[in-house]
Design an enzyme around this catalytic site. Structure first.
Site, mmCIF file in Angstrom:
data_model
loop_
_atom_site.group_PDB
_atom_site.id
_atom_site.type_symbol
_atom_site.label_atom_id
_atom_site.label_comp_id
_atom_site.label_asym_id
_atom_site.label_seq_id
_atom_site.Cartn_x
_atom_site.Cartn_y
_atom_site.Cartn_z
ATOM 1 N N TYR A 69 7.882 0.531 34.618
ATOM 2 C CA TYR A 69 9.085 -0.286 34.726
ATOM 3 C C TYR A 69 10.308 0.626 34.800
ATOM 4 O O TYR A 69 10.473 1.514 33.968
ATOM 5 C CB TYR A 69 9.248 -1.221 33.512
ATOM 6 C CG TYR A 69 10.554 -1.993 33.585
ATOM 7 C CD1 TYR A 69 10.606 -3.254 34.152
ATOM 8 C CD2 TYR A 69 11.754 -1.411 33.151
ATOM 9 C CE1 TYR A 69 11.807 -3.935 34.268
ATOM 10 C CE2 TYR A 69 12.962 -2.080 33.271
ATOM 11 C CZ TYR A 69 12.977 -3.345 33.831
ATOM 12 O OH TYR A 69 14.169 -4.007 33.957
ATOM 13 N N GLU A 118 16.208 -3.407 39.723
ATOM 14 C CA GLU A 118 14.965 -3.237 38.971
ATOM 15 C C GLU A 118 13.796 -2.953 39.903
ATOM 16 O O GLU A 118 13.666 -3.581 40.943
ATOM 17 C CB GLU A 118 14.714 -4.544 38.202
ATOM 18 C CG GLU A 118 13.516 -4.546 37.307
ATOM 19 C CD GLU A 118 13.318 -5.912 36.655
ATOM 20 O OE1 GLU A 118 13.878 -6.144 35.584
ATOM 21 O OE2 GLU A 118 12.607 -6.744 37.242
#
Ligand code: GDP
Ligand code: MN
Length: 395
Positions: free
Chosen positions: A100, A197
């Site tokens: 992530y 992201e």
């Protein structure tokens, strides 16, 4: 404004972040054709919301026939309320590791934050809730941006947090993540993004580091600086903006119950029943409510100020009607709170206040002396605010 995955990936590519080759398809036939050119593909719903994988909106297809079937299935889906007008057909990745990586706003620190976790793939909110220790964060200097040594430290922290990761040698992780983090940070600044992201940032079986997914949200308040982007995204952009009402999102952040209604009278009341009644009164007197704003029980000065500030974010609001039903609540305190809130916010719009409670008479006198219109009853207040807005004209 939320970009769709393929739009976000295009932005990533432009700043040098590796992304899989892909084609957008609007029909099963187009997806099939894409698969003929690309070999095994992953078919992904293009909707402005995450969690597509879990909802069945991401499917692997080894053959063109499978791609046809997967696209047909996904294009007819509804994902969290969004229909799926198109799918992204991408060369399938052989995933060895999901990381992530995100750049977002840290409101508490009033700073941008880079978030890195080797527990990627899942929704980061889930990781944050159940295993926050697996997340490493960096708050870079906004002007210098994240420095290489800081990113290496961040990477080491994130690796340690999961007890190490053997997918790539440590030195490779340190080297690979520096340019990706720097590019993503620069991109988020250029786009005034509230979120950039990559989840997952994939390490493939052959050791390539590549963006498996991309999410970009542009701060609503900065959209005027990105007209070109809005235009470029065309109809897809408006689809993407039809998500949550930004004022409602902001209100939620402030802990207020707010529903945007679209009229011109801002309404603040304590208690849902009272607010609904106030909406009706405004309507009966020929006005239209801009919102439903319930500040709950009591009427603390700070909460009233937050509520007023919220209303002023809505450019359609031309006047405000405050309806406070107090018992023990002291009218003079509510009045002082309102006056100082109005002054602090530099509010110029007509403001009518109906309140009941201890020392209400004293409160009304204070309001009147400060140029705020007091009212004894709610119907009287409704009439007054509609008149005041009428006489100031709608510009
Ligand atoms: P999201 O659920 O909306 O975040 O969509 P993602 O694009 O992140 O995809 C969800 C999950 O599908 C990923 O975390 C991967 O595990 C899986 N996935 C996506 N693309 C591929 C691919 O090319 N190959 C493989 N094997 N899995 C993929
Ligand atoms: Mn994802």
């Amino acid at each position: 404004m939320k970009l769709l995955e393929h739009q976000a990936k295009e932005r990533l590519r432009r700043v040098g972040i590796e992304c899989p080759t892909g084609l957008v398809a609007r029909s099963p036939q187009e997806a099939e054709k894409a698969a003929q050119e690309m070999g095994p593909v992953v078919i992904k719903a293009q909707v402005p919301i995450g969690g597509r994988g879990k909802a069945g909106g991401v499917k692997l297809a080894k053959t063109p026939a499978e791609a046809h079937a997967a696209a047909a299935a996904i294009l007819s889906m509804e994902i969290h309320g969004y229909s799926v007008p198109s799918v992204l057909c991408e060369e399938a990745l052989e995933i060895a590791k999901e990381i992530y990586l995100g750049v977002t706003v840290d409101r508490d620190r009033r700073s941008m934050v880079v978030i890195l976790s080797f527990a990627g793939g899942m929704e980061i909110e889930e990781v944050a809730e159940h295993s926050p220790e697996k997340i490493a964060k960096l708050w870079p200097d906004p002007f210098a941006g994240p420095q290489a040594f800081e990113i290496r430290e961040l990477t080491l922290q994130a690796l340690e947090a999961v007890g190490g990761d053997e997918t790539l040698p440590k030195a490779r992780y340190l080297a690979e993540l520096v340019p990706v983090v720097q590019s993503l940070f620069r991109l988020s600044q250029e786009l005034d993004a509230s979120l950039c992201e990559i989840n997952p940032l994939v390490v493939t079986a052959s050791g390539q580091v590549i963006a498996g997914d991309a999410k970009i949200e542009i701060d609503q308040n900065a959209e005027f600086r990105h007209r070109d982007l809005v235009r470029e995204l065309g109809p897809d952009a408006s689809a993407a903006t039809s998500g949550d009402d930004p004022l409602e999102v902001e209100a939620r952040r402030r802990g207020l119950t707010y529903v945007h209604l679209g009229g011109s009278v801002g309404i603040i009341g304590n208690g849902a029943g009272l607010v609904m009644n106030t909406l009706d009164l405004v309507k009966q007197h020929g006005g239209s409510a801009a919102n439903f704003l319930d500040i709950g029980g009591g009427a603390k000065a700070e909460v009233v100020k937050q509520a007023l500030e919220m209303l002023l974010l809505d450019p359609a609001v031309q006047g405000v009607f405050v309806n406070i039903f107090g018992g023990i609540t002291r009218g003079d305190e509510v009045a002082r709170g309102l006056i100082s809130a109005r002054d602090e916010l530099g509010m110029q719009l007509p403001l009518v206040v109906r309140m009941t409670g201890t020392r209400e008479e004293e409160g009304r006198q204070l309001l009147e002396a400060a140029g705020i219109t007091p009212a004894v009853s709610a119907p009287e207040a409704a009439r007054k605010i509609v008149e005041l807005i009428g006489s100031t004209g709608s510009s």
